[in-house]
Each structure stands twice: as C-alpha cells, then as structure tokens.
Design an enzyme around this catalytic site. Structure first.
Site, PDB file in Angstrom:
ATOM      1  N   CYS A  66      45.389  41.207  31.068  1.00 38.43           N
ATOM      2  CA  CYS A  66      45.579  40.282  29.958  1.00 38.43           C
ATOM      3  C   CYS A  66      46.127  41.004  28.732  1.00 38.43           C
ATOM      4  O   CYS A  66      45.873  42.194  28.532  1.00 38.43           O
ATOM      5  CB  CYS A  66      44.261  39.590  29.607  1.00 38.43           C
ATOM      6  SG  CYS A  66      43.732  38.374  30.847  1.00 38.43           S
TER       7      CYS A  66
ATOM      8  N   CYS B 112      48.018  36.249  30.973  1.00 40.62           N
ATOM      9  CA  CYS B 112      46.794  35.745  30.363  1.00 40.62           C
ATOM     10  C   CYS B 112      46.585  36.413  29.006  1.00 40.62           C
ATOM     11  O   CYS B 112      47.163  37.465  28.717  1.00 40.62           O
ATOM     12  CB  CYS B 112      45.592  35.974  31.271  1.00 40.62           C
ATOM     13  SG  CYS B 112      45.331  37.699  31.765  1.00 40.62           S
TER      14      CYS B 112
END
Length: 305
Positions: free
Chosen positions: A121, A202
C-alpha cells in the site's frame, strides 16, 4: 451417305466430350488455385506484410529469463518461489504461431497468474507521458513502484514480440502497431498488466503527468485514462495524488487548474476518490534539476535578493 452422317455425328460427339472434359479440368484447376491462394493468404499474410513496429527482440527467451531471475533473486528475493521457466513458457505460448492481430486476454491469463505478486500500500505510482522521469524517480526513491517496477513490467519493458502462423512461429522482422490492429501482442499484454496493477493498488496512490504537453496532461485515450483510472478500487484506495510536472524551462502548457486535469479530477470525484493535485512536485523537480542546476526553476530560494 448414312455412314458419312454417322461418322459426322461421332466426330461432333467426340469434340463435345473433349470440350466438356477441358472445361471441367479448367474448373477443377481454378478451384484448386483459388483454394491454394486463399489458404496461403490466411496462413502467411502476417509474415508477408511489413508491419510498422519493430520485430521480436533478438534472444527474447534469454532476455526474459535473465530479467526474471535477476528480479526474484537480486532485487526481490521474497519472490524466489516464482518459476521463471514456466513464466517464459506461458509468455511464449501466448503468441507463438498465432496471427499477431488476433491475440486475446485469455492468451495471457496464465502468464498474469504466474507472475503476479502483491503491491504494498501507498507505493503505486501511475504515469502518462513522463516515462523517463518517473523511472528515474523510482530508481532514486524505493518508496514507489511503477508497473515497470513489478515483475511483469520489468521483464517486458522495452521488449517486443509477436508471432506468425508459419514456421518458426515468431516474427523477428516486424510487429503490428496499435493503429494497425488493436489486438496485437504488445497492446493486449500492457492493457492486462495495467489493469492488474491498478486493481492491486491500495492506500494513497500517485500519478505523474506531463504539464508541458500542449494537447493536455490527461488523455482519455491513454492507458492511465482508459484502463488504470477505472480499475482503481475506491474501497482500497484512500487518496489519489496528482503530480503535474512541467519541463524545466517550460513550456508550461497546463497546471492543476487546467482543463484536462479538471476533467481527470471530475472522473476521480465521481468514483469517490479524494484528490490532491500539486504542480511541479518538488522531490521530482529536484531530480529534473540534476540536468539543469543553473536554471531559475532549480534555485532553492527563488525569491532571494
């Protein structure tokens, strides 16, 4: 007299039969030739045509295997369980002996599954028309990854390949460009890889665009504008940061308030993303300044007297 008439009739009949036989032979020959010509066109036309793009990279197998082993051993040993030989075989099977204008996503699906890996992420960095700059940046800053920094992108970056229905099954002379046929090996591959890269993103994601392009920094026809932006998951991505980079010394064709950027922001807002846009993101601009250290844009204190 009757004997002469009988002979005449026999000669006429013979001539007629010979004529019919010749006509039939001509028809058979025409059918055979047409079949051969049609078959030949279907089988070898991709090879006979001179496509506009470069042909398959020489020593493609060695290039792909070498990059794969380098990636999973030297750069990302945590991916050491990847099977580079199987990855190469799945890439080869996707295009070898196939018409280079008839490639499908299904051809590449085994490759995508074999070579995919998680993307941490906050590290996904997308780009359009900033290829050299964005990759210089990711090489100097390991906190970000472009598609070309993943295993799939790393193996395929600046490499070309396409097949041909006739032996040896690979065309080393030329390959079709996107404007020659949409479903060519390169276009289908990068579309699939880009879609998968976007789906994996993400946290906070970044996109680096070129503010020195007169036609506009954001283009709906680009891979980012047509594929990646629509495969970002609003449930996984918290923010999208736009870095609008202009060339040192210009031209300054567009800023964050520009028309194409506002269109991009509208698309992102409709998909419930939070957006931050920054003109000439300073860490990237400093990298540009390595080649332009004396330019006024590169001074640390531009307002100093």
């Amino acid at each position: 007299m009757p004997l002469q008439q009988g002979s005449a009739r026999m000669r006429q009949r013979t001539v007629l039969l010979v004529g019919i036989a010749v006509l039939l032979a001509a028809l058979v020959l025409a059918v055979v030739l047409a079949s051969l010509l049609t078959h030949g066109r279907h089988e070898v036309s991709p090879k006979m045509l001179k496509w506009k793009d470069r042909g398959t990279t020489k020593n493609l197998q060695e290039v792909i295997l070498g990059r794969c082993y380098n990636y999973i051993t030297a750069q990302h040993p945590e991916l050491g369980d990847k099977d580079c030989q199987k990855i190469w075989e799945s890439l080869k099977d996707a295009f070898i002996y196939k018409n280079p204008c008839n490639i499908t996503p299904e051809d590449y699906q085994p490759l995508m599954e074999l070579a995919s890996h998680p993307i941490p992420c906050n590290k996904s960095l997308f780009w359009s028309k900033t290829g050299d700059l964005v990759h210089r940046y990711t090489k100097s800053n390991q906190n970000f990854l472009t598609l070309e920094d993943t295993l799939l992108g790393y193996m395929a970056d600046r490499v070309s390949w396409c097949g041909d229905p006739s032996a040896p099954g690979i065309n080393y002379e030329s390959c079709p460009k996107r404007n020659e046929c949409e479903s060519n090996p390169s276009s289908v591959f990068w579309k699939m890889a880009s879609k998968m890269f976007a789906e994996a993103a993400c946290g906070v994601v970044q996109v680096m665009l070129n503010g020195s392009i007169e036609a506009g920094a954001f283009r709906s026809s680009s891979i980012f504008g047509s594929i990646e932006i629509f495969n970002l998951d609003p449930d996984k991505v918290s923010e999208v940061h736009i870095w609008l980079m202009q060339n040192i010394g210009g031209p300054q064709s567009e800023s964050c308030s520009g028309q194409s950027i506002q269109r991009l922001i509208s698309i992102l807002e409709e998909r419930n993303f939070k957006i931050i846009c920054e003109d000439n993101y300073r860490p990237v601009q400093l990298l540009q300044c390595v080649h332009n250290p004396d330019h006024t844009d590169c001074r640390l204190c531009t307002n100093s007297t």
